[in-house]
Design a protein around this motif. Structure first.
Motif, PDB file in Angstrom:
ATOM      1  N   CYS A  70       0.578   5.445   5.603  1.00  0.00           N
ATOM      2  CA  CYS A  70       0.670   4.007   5.306  1.00  0.00           C
ATOM      3  C   CYS A  70       2.000   3.439   5.792  1.00  0.00           C
ATOM      4  O   CYS A  70       2.052   2.345   6.354  1.00  0.00           O
ATOM      5  N   CYS A 127       0.844   3.990  -3.072  1.00  0.00           N
ATOM      6  CA  CYS A 127       0.578   5.405  -2.783  1.00  0.00           C
ATOM      7  C   CYS A 127       1.772   6.270  -3.164  1.00  0.00           C
ATOM      8  O   CYS A 127       1.611   7.378  -3.698  1.00  0.00           O
ATOM      9  N   ALA A 137       0.835  -1.205   0.000  1.00  0.00           N
ATOM     10  CA  ALA A 137       0.000   0.000   0.000  1.00  0.00           C
ATOM     11  C   ALA A 137       0.870   1.255   0.000  1.00  0.00           C
ATOM     12  O   ALA A 137       0.577   2.232  -0.689  1.00  0.00           O
ATOM     13  N   THR A 138       1.954   1.233   0.764  1.00  0.00           N
ATOM     14  CA  THR A 138       2.876   2.365   0.789  1.00  0.00           C
ATOM     15  C   THR A 138       3.513   2.564  -0.586  1.00  0.00           C
ATOM     16  O   THR A 138       3.642   3.697  -1.063  1.00  0.00           O
ATOM     17  N   ALA A 198       1.699   9.183  -5.907  1.00  0.00           N
ATOM     18  CA  ALA A 198       2.070  10.543  -5.510  1.00  0.00           C
ATOM     19  C   ALA A 198       3.209  11.071  -6.377  1.00  0.00           C
ATOM     20  O   ALA A 198       3.211  12.250  -6.758  1.00  0.00           O
ATOM     21  N   MET A 238      -1.793  12.899  -1.179  1.00  0.00           N
ATOM     22  CA  MET A 238      -1.208  11.598  -1.510  1.00  0.00           C
ATOM     23  C   MET A 238       0.121  11.386  -0.791  1.00  0.00           C
ATOM     24  O   MET A 238       0.410  10.265  -0.341  1.00  0.00           O
ATOM     25  N   LEU A 294      -0.815  10.540   2.733  1.00  0.00           N
ATOM     26  CA  LEU A 294      -1.327   9.172   2.787  1.00  0.00           C
ATOM     27  C   LEU A 294      -0.190   8.159   2.689  1.00  0.00           C
ATOM     28  O   LEU A 294      -0.214   7.126   3.365  1.00  0.00           O
ATOM     29  N   THR A 295       0.815   8.450   1.883  1.00  0.00           N
ATOM     30  CA  THR A 295       1.986   7.578   1.786  1.00  0.00           C
ATOM     31  C   THR A 295       2.702   7.499   3.130  1.00  0.00           C
ATOM     32  O   THR A 295       3.075   6.406   3.580  1.00  0.00           O
TER      33      THR A 295
END
Length: 89
Positions: free
Chosen positions: A52, A13, A9-10, A17, A45, A48-49
């Motif tokens: 995560c 994202c 997920a990281t 980004a 983004m 969010l990164t």
């Protein structure tokens, strides 16, 4: 451990980004609406990164062998008292 040590997920994202960050200069001259969209989307983004990444690091720490080890019964000496309050040996 899963694919990419559970940081998929990281990674997704972060790639998204990065792509948004690289596309921003190309679309900024087309319309002011694009500029507004990129001003909102790019920092969100990247945030969010980071969330995560921190979340996965925390999960890995809590579910692995990084916890302090418990003391065994042999390493702890119990103090016993007699009925009159003296320490029993």
């Amino acid at each position: 451990m899963g694919l990419f040590y559970n940081h998929l997920a990281t990674l997704v994202c972060g790639v998204f980004a990065s792509v948004l960050t690289l596309l921003w200069p190309m679309f900024v001259d087309l319309s002011p609406v694009y500029d507004l969209v990129f001003i909102l989307a790019v920092p969100i983004m990247w945030f969010l990164t980071a969330v995560c990444f921190v979340s996965q690091i925390s999960t890995d720490y809590m579910h692995s062998d990084h916890k302090p080890k418990k003391l065994t019964k042999k390493s702890v000496k119990k103090i016993l008292y007699t009925a009159d309050g003296r320490i029993a040996e």
